[in-house]
Design a protein around this motif. Structure first.
Motif, PDB file in Angstrom:
ATOM      1  N   ALA B 193       0.832  -1.216   0.000  1.00  0.00           N
ATOM      2  CA  ALA B 193       0.000   0.000   0.000  1.00  0.00           C
ATOM      3  C   ALA B 193       0.859   1.255   0.000  1.00  0.00           C
ATOM      4  O   ALA B 193       0.487   2.276  -0.585  1.00  0.00           O
ATOM      5  CB  ALA B 193      -0.942  -0.004   1.201  1.00  0.00           C
ATOM      6  N   MET B 194       2.034   1.200   0.637  1.00  0.00           N
ATOM      7  CA  MET B 194       2.943   2.351   0.647  1.00  0.00           C
ATOM      8  C   MET B 194       3.566   2.564  -0.735  1.00  0.00           C
ATOM      9  O   MET B 194       4.033   3.646  -1.048  1.00  0.00           O
ATOM     10  CB  MET B 194       4.067   2.151   1.674  1.00  0.00           C
ATOM     11  CG  MET B 194       3.593   1.942   3.093  1.00  0.00           C
ATOM     12  SD  MET B 194       2.548   3.268   3.714  1.00  0.00           S
ATOM     13  CE  MET B 194       1.271   2.313   4.510  1.00  0.00           C
ATOM     14  N   GLY B 197      -0.466   2.522  -3.120  1.00  0.00           N
ATOM     15  CA  GLY B 197      -1.645   3.254  -2.652  1.00  0.00           C
ATOM     16  C   GLY B 197      -2.780   2.346  -2.236  1.00  0.00           C
ATOM     17  O   GLY B 197      -3.233   2.364  -1.101  1.00  0.00           O
ATOM     18  N   ARG B 198      -3.247   1.525  -3.177  1.00  0.00           N
ATOM     19  CA  ARG B 198      -4.348   0.596  -2.907  1.00  0.00           C
ATOM     20  C   ARG B 198      -3.965  -0.763  -3.486  1.00  0.00           C
ATOM     21  O   ARG B 198      -3.746  -0.871  -4.691  1.00  0.00           O
ATOM     22  CB  ARG B 198      -5.631   1.068  -3.615  1.00  0.00           C
ATOM     23  CG  ARG B 198      -6.225   2.328  -3.062  1.00  0.00           C
ATOM     24  CD  ARG B 198      -7.078   3.019  -4.122  1.00  0.00           C
ATOM     25  NE  ARG B 198      -6.243   3.584  -5.190  1.00  0.00           N
ATOM     26  CZ  ARG B 198      -6.709   4.171  -6.295  1.00  0.00           C
ATOM     27  NH1 ARG B 198      -8.001   4.254  -6.497  1.00  0.00           N
ATOM     28  NH2 ARG B 198      -5.885   4.646  -7.210  1.00  0.00           N
ATOM     29  N   VAL B 227      -5.111  -0.160   2.174  1.00  0.00           N
ATOM     30  CA  VAL B 227      -5.227   1.161   1.558  1.00  0.00           C
ATOM     31  C   VAL B 227      -4.453   2.201   2.358  1.00  0.00           C
ATOM     32  O   VAL B 227      -4.591   2.276   3.581  1.00  0.00           O
ATOM     33  CB  VAL B 227      -6.716   1.592   1.491  1.00  0.00           C
ATOM     34  CG1 VAL B 227      -6.857   2.929   0.760  1.00  0.00           C
ATOM     35  CG2 VAL B 227      -7.559   0.526   0.806  1.00  0.00           C
ATOM     36  N   ALA B 228      -3.650   2.980   1.644  1.00  0.00           N
ATOM     37  CA  ALA B 228      -2.979   4.116   2.283  1.00  0.00           C
ATOM     38  C   ALA B 228      -3.952   5.289   2.361  1.00  0.00           C
ATOM     39  O   ALA B 228      -4.805   5.453   1.486  1.00  0.00           O
ATOM     40  CB  ALA B 228      -1.744   4.512   1.470  1.00  0.00           C
ATOM     41  N   PHE B 229      -3.817   6.096   3.382  1.00  0.00           N
ATOM     42  CA  PHE B 229      -4.676   7.269   3.572  1.00  0.00           C
ATOM     43  C   PHE B 229      -6.152   6.891   3.681  1.00  0.00           C
ATOM     44  O   PHE B 229      -6.979   7.291   2.872  1.00  0.00           O
ATOM     45  CB  PHE B 229      -4.478   8.284   2.431  1.00  0.00           C
ATOM     46  CG  PHE B 229      -3.068   8.751   2.270  1.00  0.00           C
ATOM     47  CD1 PHE B 229      -2.514   9.659   3.167  1.00  0.00           C
ATOM     48  CD2 PHE B 229      -2.273   8.260   1.250  1.00  0.00           C
ATOM     49  CE1 PHE B 229      -1.195  10.079   3.033  1.00  0.00           C
ATOM     50  CE2 PHE B 229      -0.949   8.671   1.109  1.00  0.00           C
ATOM     51  CZ  PHE B 229      -0.417   9.591   2.006  1.00  0.00           C
TER      52      PHE B 229
END
Lengths: 438, 438
Positions: B193-194, B197-198, B227-229
């Motif tokens: 994820a890092m 993103g997803r 998921v990031a963020f």
């Protein structure tokens, strides 16, 4: 403020948006900074101007180090010169978390160093591109089979049997007994084909090979379609159609990633059906002749009946600008379950598909022996334990039908498409002889 | 003659076609036989009339036993009364291979008997339907994530670490050392994820639980988005949207299979967003109150701080005709990586989703602890070996961001959708404490 992904910026031209991600790199002057920000979906150039942001925010922007996480706001502007075609004129930004002394810098690092930091290396542009090509390939393969009425049929990881001998198997302590990790779902997929007509299994497979070459992972993914009522020609056509489909799909949807990898796509774009087909006998002749012509080249010796080494595969596929099928291998170098050619009982109704550009074997497949008594004889000839195959023989006892299938190695196909030869970059966390971390 | 699949018959009304498959059953008179033929894609009724076929072929048709393989030719006719809406008026047929004394007859068999013959049991109507629902579910889950920009990120099967303790792990002899088979790809997916993103990981996971209940397989499939963020609300919404999507998709495309399973689809059709959400505190109150009201019912005792048993889950979800989220579990019963609620540090920012109709836990997820020093403290508190998590801690060292994810158990979800409670029927070749064959 609308939070958007970099890959969707084209839909927001002229709008104020917010991006959340990580600083990939920055350059610029004391008054103007170009921040490359990645959010996982892509990289966008963000232009931070001192006179726009003010002293404090501009100083913050300038202080940001590689991999610092941040949220950044600005106006989306189309610009052909910008990487990706869009850039952000920064109006505001906030640091989320620091990243001091990020170990992977733009300078060259050795592979062991990078593999030890695989959890971070994944963020680098080329690795990012590789795994997005992997993603697209998986998606394309599944679409291909799903849209043709194949059923995804997940075969077990724990098996009591060995398909091709026990030497390369991983043993597991399974409560009070032992299990082996699967090397192929084929035998189970055959049962699936008798129930569903057309199935495919797509999952991890394991090989405990004590080999350190770039061609070997202990854990790799394989897709294996298996079809009832099919013959050798039908199988080869299926493999050919699948190959053309996945090549076109990756070319169409992952051109940016291929560009990030500096892949020359011309050889892939030139691939068309039909692919050349060579009978093993022809292939053997070519190899014998080649060895004769190149007496000083080591490792090219060959006689009819031998299996191919990597160099042999390259010699055979070199004249063609598309994958090549080699068919009708000698039975003695192939597994017990392959059906023999009735006109040439020393050959099997099987094939390998060699990738173009020296990619080596990508696919191996065959028609399966469907006669009960012949199969019993083969199991005996191969010195395999009959009772391990009682259920497999049942498939020939109750309404046996002609059937067959093939296996495609996912990571090998990724290295072929990406033009980067190392299997270890084709999977998120590669597992090898001496590597199980991180 | 055109060879077609049963599922495509509607496109060939009035045409002469050929079907290849197996005899599922036959009935009729001395002059007219109704042959049910399955080809994997479906079952079609084939009408064989003596005066049409002639003495010899009719006698052959009449002699065919269950699971005999055959090719059959005839004219496609639409008929509402026929199963599937189409039937075949037979003009010719040929036997491919015999099937004598097929062991699975229309009479009732015990489960051990059927599991011993899983390779044949797969052909039975209900098992066939189960695995087609599995196929559709896998397809739907992947479509859901792929179409939202998630990247398929295959996490490793071989791990040196244990996510939730070592008791339920399978150990593998990995060359000169030991590896464990994965119980969850989450930690690796966090690294993904890092980078992307997803992401989602979707593969087999393993649990060496010495449990014989119908809720346990040693090998099962799990999809785990990361998921990031994202925050807790975002995760719950994602889980909710995914659930609604997959339910609708199976209802839409697998209504025939649900009918074969005699599944009452009304409860599934009634499922709408939003799903109810209960804070663990509320859930605990309900359970304490329930136990008070039902002093004679065993196994319902509960006090705040306890984890839920199967019966508790049913009590909690019973009032609702849709799945239910339970959120904010006590930290002491949850793994080290779950982030605490800043307003209630005794609770985690985590959730379970319980299926309707007493299906139990289908999803578990959480926001992950993203602060480096807090995570170090948690690892200590849980008595876990710090050096096993050095790479995992790196994710908090270099640009840490809020992130989270969840895991959906595939087989449990299949049992929920199909209305058949046994996990062992939700996977082609189930692996359990005492079962590794066939």
């Amino acid at each position: 403020m609308k939070r958007v992904y970099v890959e969707d910026l084209s839909r927001h031209t002229g709008e104020q948006v917010e991006i959340a991600g990580w600083l990939y790199n920055q350059r610029g002057t004391a008054k103007l900074r170009f921040l490359l920000v990645r959010d996982g979906s892509g990289i966008v150039q963000c232009i931070a101007a001192k006179n726009e942001l003010g002293e404090g925010l501009f100083a913050l922007a300038r202080s940001l180090t590689q991999e610092t996480s941040l949220a950044i706001r600005g106006t989306v502007r189309a610009d052909e010169r910008a990487p990706g075609g869009y850039e952000l004129l920064v109006t505001d930004l906030a640091k989320i978390n620091d990243a001091h002394d990020y170990p992977i810098t733009p300078k060259e690092h050795g592979t062991p160093f990078l593999l030890d930091r695989r959890h971070l290396w994944l963020r680098s542009k080329k690795q990012h591109a590789m795994l997005r090509i992997r993603h697209e390939l998986i998606w394309a393969i599944r679409d291909f089979f799903n849209n043709r009425g194949f059923i995804c049929f997940d075969t077990p990881m724990f098996t009591p049997n060995a398909v091709e001998g026990t030497t390369d198997l991983f043993a597991v302590n399974y409560f009070d007994t032992s299990a082996y990790l699967t090397q192929s779902g084929q035998l189970y997929a055959e049962a699936g084909a008798m129930a569903h007509g057309r199935v495919y299994t797509f999952g991890p497979t394991f090989r405990a090979e004590k080999s350190k070459t770039r061609r070997h992972l202990t854990e790799f993914w394989m897709v294996e379609p298996e079809v009832a009522f099919i013959d050798l020609d039908g199988l080869i056509e299926l493999a050919e159609e699948m190959t053309v489909y996945i090549v076109e799909r990756v070319l169409e949807r992952r051109c940016n990633e291929l560009a990030d990898l500096e892949r020359d796509t011309a050889p892939l774009e030139a691939i068309r059906r039909p692919f050349p087909r060579l009978h093993y006998d022809e292939a053997a002749e070519i190899l014998v002749e080649y060895a004769k012509q190149h007496p000083d080249e080591g490792g090219v010796e060959f006689k009819h009946g031998d299996d191919f080494g990597g160099r042999h595969e390259t010699i055979l596929s070199d004249p063609y600008h598309r994958p090549v099928f080699i068919t009708h291998f000698p039975a003695q170098i192939k597994p017990f379950y392959m059906k023999r050619d009735p006109d040439r009982p020393d050959c099997v109704l099987g094939f390998d598909m060699l990738g173009s550009e020296g990619a080596g074997e990508l696919i191996g497949g065959s028609v399966r022996e469907d006669d009960h008594d012949t199969l019993v004889q083969r199991i005996r000839e191969h010195d395999l334990p009959m009772d391990a195959f009682d259920w497999y023989l049942d498939l020939r006892k109750y309404g046996s039908v002609p059937h067959g299938g093939f296996g495609l190695g996912l990571e090998r196909t990724i290295t072929w498409l990406s033009g980067r030869p190392h299997l270890r970059e084709a999977i998120p966390f590669p597992r090898m002889l001496y590597r199980m971390r991180p």
